[in-house]
Motif scaffolding. Structure first.
Motif, PDB file in Angstrom:
ATOM      1  N   THR A 104       0.721  -1.228   0.117  1.00 42.71           N
ATOM      2  CA  THR A 104       0.197  -0.128  -0.154  1.00 42.71           C
ATOM      3  C   THR A 104       0.881   1.189  -0.097  1.00 42.71           C
ATOM      4  N   ALA A 105       1.919   1.214   0.545  1.00 39.57           N
ATOM      5  CA  ALA A 105       2.805   2.535   1.072  1.00 39.57           C
ATOM      6  C   ALA A 105       3.306   2.615  -0.368  1.00 39.57           C
ATOM      7  N   ARG A 106       3.893   1.693  -1.075  1.00 45.14           N
ATOM      8  CA  ARG A 106       4.592   1.890  -2.413  1.00 45.14           C
ATOM      9  C   ARG A 106       3.347   2.427  -3.405  1.00 45.14           C
ATOM     10  N   GLU A 107       2.195   2.352  -3.365  1.00 49.07           N
ATOM     11  CA  GLU A 107       1.208   2.759  -4.262  1.00 49.07           C
ATOM     12  C   GLU A 107       0.826   4.234  -3.875  1.00 49.07           C
ATOM     13  N   VAL A 108       0.892   4.555  -2.435  1.00 44.48           N
ATOM     14  CA  VAL A 108       0.318   5.703  -1.864  1.00 44.48           C
ATOM     15  C   VAL A 108       1.307   7.081  -1.982  1.00 44.48           C
ATOM     16  N   MET A 109       2.749   6.510  -1.545  1.00 41.80           N
ATOM     17  CA  MET A 109       3.671   7.637  -1.175  1.00 41.80           C
ATOM     18  C   MET A 109       4.183   8.097  -2.674  1.00 41.80           C
ATOM     19  N   ASP A 110       4.526   9.438  -2.409  1.00 37.39           N
ATOM     20  CA  ASP A 110       5.107  10.088  -3.782  1.00 37.39           C
ATOM     21  C   ASP A 110       6.328   9.578  -4.074  1.00 37.39           C
ATOM     22  N   ARG A 111       6.673   9.880  -5.449  1.00 36.34           N
ATOM     23  CA  ARG A 111       7.786   9.479  -5.974  1.00 36.34           C
ATOM     24  C   ARG A 111       8.645  10.470  -6.652  1.00 36.34           C
ATOM     25  N   VAL A 112       9.871  10.500  -6.880  1.00 40.08           N
ATOM     26  CA  VAL A 112      10.666  11.472  -7.264  1.00 40.08           C
ATOM     27  C   VAL A 112      11.626  10.843  -8.479  1.00 40.08           C
ATOM     28  N   ALA A 113      11.677  11.662  -9.334  1.00 41.44           N
ATOM     29  CA  ALA A 113      12.753  11.189 -10.814  1.00 41.44           C
ATOM     30  C   ALA A 113      14.203  11.359 -10.308  1.00 41.44           C
ATOM     31  N   VAL A 114      14.608  10.214 -10.482  1.00 41.21           N
ATOM     32  CA  VAL A 114      16.234  10.152 -10.323  1.00 41.21           C
ATOM     33  C   VAL A 114      16.902  10.173 -11.382  1.00 41.21           C
ATOM     34  N   PRO A 115      17.961  10.851 -12.276  1.00 39.13           N
ATOM     35  CA  PRO A 115      18.689  10.727 -13.392  1.00 39.13           C
ATOM     36  C   PRO A 115      19.703   9.573 -13.009  1.00 39.13           C
ATOM     37  N   THR A 116      19.462   8.553 -14.022  1.00 39.73           N
ATOM     38  CA  THR A 116      20.557   7.329 -13.837  1.00 39.73           C
ATOM     39  C   THR A 116      21.029   7.206 -15.022  1.00 39.73           C
ATOM     40  N   PRO A 117      22.275   6.845 -15.116  1.00 35.48           N
ATOM     41  CA  PRO A 117      23.453   6.582 -16.408  1.00 35.48           C
ATOM     42  C   PRO A 117      23.136   5.229 -16.701  1.00 35.48           C
ATOM     43  N   SER A 118      23.016   4.921 -17.868  1.00 40.08           N
ATOM     44  CA  SER A 118      23.011   3.281 -18.434  1.00 40.08           C
ATOM     45  C   SER A 118      24.168   2.981 -18.829  1.00 40.08           C
ATOM     46  N   PRO A 119      24.337   1.748 -19.005  1.00 35.22           N
ATOM     47  CA  PRO A 119      25.736   1.208 -19.224  1.00 35.22           C
ATOM     48  C   PRO A 119      26.174   1.778 -20.787  1.00 35.22           C
TER      49      PRO A 119
END
Length: 272
Positions: free
Chosen positions: A181-196
């Motif tokens: 439930t927490a994973r559905e309700v809590m807000d999310r932030v976008a984190v820039p991540t480098p790919s291989p």
């Protein structure tokens, strides 16, 4: 402000009617219930007589449940004998919704808002003992897995949550449901991540710190706190991050020496 409901079918009804309350008000508040009498109308619109009702809470220790502003919205009740259920909550009313209530939130909110993490337990006594011992960031989920509405209240106060549910398989299941439930309700932030390949893409991570407090098997939070506040604080400090908790639960359920067990573990853990 604990109380006790007399072991009587009409003690509260008689008292409140003498104070001038109407029977319909007592039904609406969840303090009395209608008797089911064959041949008598029981629809909400039907007139309610005193003889139609009986006290809902009888022979139990009473815990007033309050909202954030301190208003009493309902009650929890614990039997002192062998009656079942052991705990009984007010029914759903216009002002009480178990899934949107947190016991102790009126006393804990300022401590949580000031930067402390929220520790979520299951029981009324866990909260009472914690606050009596000076641990003011503890609230209870009223014996249920965390709900969307409960998390909605908590995330406005702070982003650091520690779940301290019962240390048994049922407690593990309740914790997993609460985390889902927490994973559905809590807000999310976008984190820039480098790919291989050196390209940048965004991963969305929970804007919250969710941890799981592992109680000793067979122990409740109030037992640990009464034994020593330092021991409790140590357990809170050592609370597991969500992924570590999932790994532990899955590892305990499956035989990781068996290829099928390994495959099942991968299916459950990779999405996290």
């Amino acid at each position: 402000e604990l109380g006790y409901s007399l072991d009587s079918w009409e003690a509260l009804t008689s008292y409140l009617l003498a104070k001038g309350y109407a029977v319909e008000d007592l039904v609406a508040a969840g303090l009395v219930r209608r008797r089911e009498v064959e041949g008598r109308p029981t629809s909400p619109e039907a007139a309610v007589q005193r003889s139609d009702v009986y006290d809902y809470f009888r022979g139990r220790v009473m815990f007033p449940i309050r909202d954030q502003k301190g208003n009493v919205t309902g009650f929890g009740a614990r039997t002192l004998g062998d009656d079942q259920p052991k705990f009984l909550n007010s029914p759903q009313t216009l002002v009480f919704d178990k899934s949107a209530s947190l016991y102790g939130i009126d006393h804990a909110k300022e401590t949580i808002r000031s930067g402390s993490q929220t520790v979520i337990v299951e029981g009324y006594l866990d909260v009472l003992i914690a606050h009596q011992m000076g641990i003011l960031n503890v609230v209870a989920s009223l014996g249920t897995a965390l709900t969307e509405r409960q998390l909605g209240i908590l995330k406005k106060l702070g982003k650091r949550l520690v779940l301290a549910l019962d240390a048994d398989s049922a407690g593990d299941e309740a914790t997993l449901r609460g985390l889902s439930t927490a994973r559905e309700v809590m807000d999310r932030v976008a984190v820039p991540t480098p790919s291989p390949r050196g390209l940048i893409h965004f991963e969305y991570k929970l804007d919250a710190d969710l941890r799981i407090l592992s109680l000793p098997r067979g122990e409740d939070p109030d037992n640990v706190i009464l034994r020593g506040v330092a021991e409790w604080n140590q357990l809170v400090q050592e609370a597991l991050p969500v992924v570590d908790f999932y790994f532990r639960v899955v590892a305990n359920r499956l035989d990781l020496k068996d290829p099928k067990g390994k495959s099942a573990a991968v299916e459950q853990l990779l999405p996290l």
